[in-house]
Design a protein around this motif. Sequence first.
Motif, PDB file in Angstrom:
ATOM      1  N   VAL A   1      17.130  -8.791  69.884  1.00  0.00           N
ATOM      2  CA  VAL A   1      17.361  -9.277  68.517  1.00  0.00           C
ATOM      3  C   VAL A   1      18.426 -10.355  68.626  1.00  0.00           C
ATOM      4  CG1 VAL A   1      18.124  -8.649  66.193  1.00  0.00           C
ATOM      5  CG2 VAL A   1      16.909  -6.967  67.593  1.00  0.00           C
ATOM      6  N   HIS A   2      18.219 -11.492  67.963  1.00  0.00           N
ATOM      7  CA  HIS A   2      19.196 -12.566  68.036  1.00  0.00           C
ATOM      8  C   HIS A   2      20.461 -12.164  67.293  1.00  0.00           C
ATOM      9  CE1 HIS A   2      21.092 -16.484  67.801  1.00  0.00           C
ATOM     10  NE2 HIS A   2      20.299 -16.821  68.809  1.00  0.00           N
ATOM     11  N   ALA A   3      21.607 -12.510  67.848  1.00  0.00           N
ATOM     12  CA  ALA A   3      22.895 -12.127  67.264  1.00  0.00           C
ATOM     13  C   ALA A   3      23.074 -12.649  65.845  1.00  0.00           C
ATOM     14  CB  ALA A   3      24.033 -12.626  68.156  1.00  0.00           C
ATOM     15  N   SER A   4      22.420 -13.757  65.512  1.00  0.00           N
ATOM     16  CA  SER A   4      22.579 -14.331  64.169  1.00  0.00           C
ATOM     17  C   SER A   4      21.619 -13.717  63.152  1.00  0.00           C
ATOM     18  CB  SER A   4      22.388 -15.844  64.218  1.00  0.00           C
ATOM     19  OG  SER A   4      21.050 -16.143  64.585  1.00  0.00           O
ATOM     20  N   ASP A   5      20.747 -12.817  63.595  1.00  0.00           N
ATOM     21  CA  ASP A   5      19.810 -12.146  62.687  1.00  0.00           C
ATOM     22  C   ASP A   5      20.618 -11.316  61.694  1.00  0.00           C
ATOM     23  OD1 ASP A   5      17.991 -10.341  61.468  1.00  0.00           O
ATOM     24  OD2 ASP A   5      16.673 -10.413  63.208  1.00  0.00           O
ATOM     25  N   SER A   6      20.435 -11.553  60.411  1.00  0.00           N
ATOM     26  CA  SER A   6      21.227 -10.863  59.390  1.00  0.00           C
ATOM     27  C   SER A   6      20.979  -9.361  59.372  1.00  0.00           C
ATOM     28  CB  SER A   6      20.942 -11.458  58.004  1.00  0.00           C
ATOM     29  OG  SER A   6      19.578 -11.277  57.673  1.00  0.00           O
TER      30      SER A   6
END
Length: 150
Positions: free
Chosen positions: A95-100
């Motif tokens: 999961v991308h770190a910037s995914d809310s």
Amino acid sequence: VTTTGGPALRGLGREVRGYLEHGGAWEDIDSGLVLLVNVLIKLAALELVRVSDELTSAEQRAAAEHLFEELARDGEAGVYIAEGAKDDSRCGIGVHASDSEVLEKMGSWGRNMLGHACIAVAAYCATLKTRTRMSGVEKETQQGAQAGAS
């Protein structure tokens, strides 16, 4: 095919004949190796502070010192470190770190091998920092005792 990109390399690995049937067994062995390699890479980066001036720059040594301090703080605080890479569920969490919704997706996170390596090295750095502080206090105590005895 020639590539140096992580996702492309992993994709090539999954095309190996028999991967689906036998990949699980290799993943179990491979995971320990991936963790070990990631830990060694982090430790090697920290060792740049001890490399001679001819082989490293002041910037490299300063970066290694900064990395040590940052990891030691994280280790002292018991921070959980996650590699937020959306295309890598083995070394990262997938999961991308910037995914809310990254925290809501914790149940489906990948193996996070790089994150676990960082956690292990952070704990090691915290231990080194504590030992250094303790040895400094011991020296001060010994010096104070010697001064009082004279």
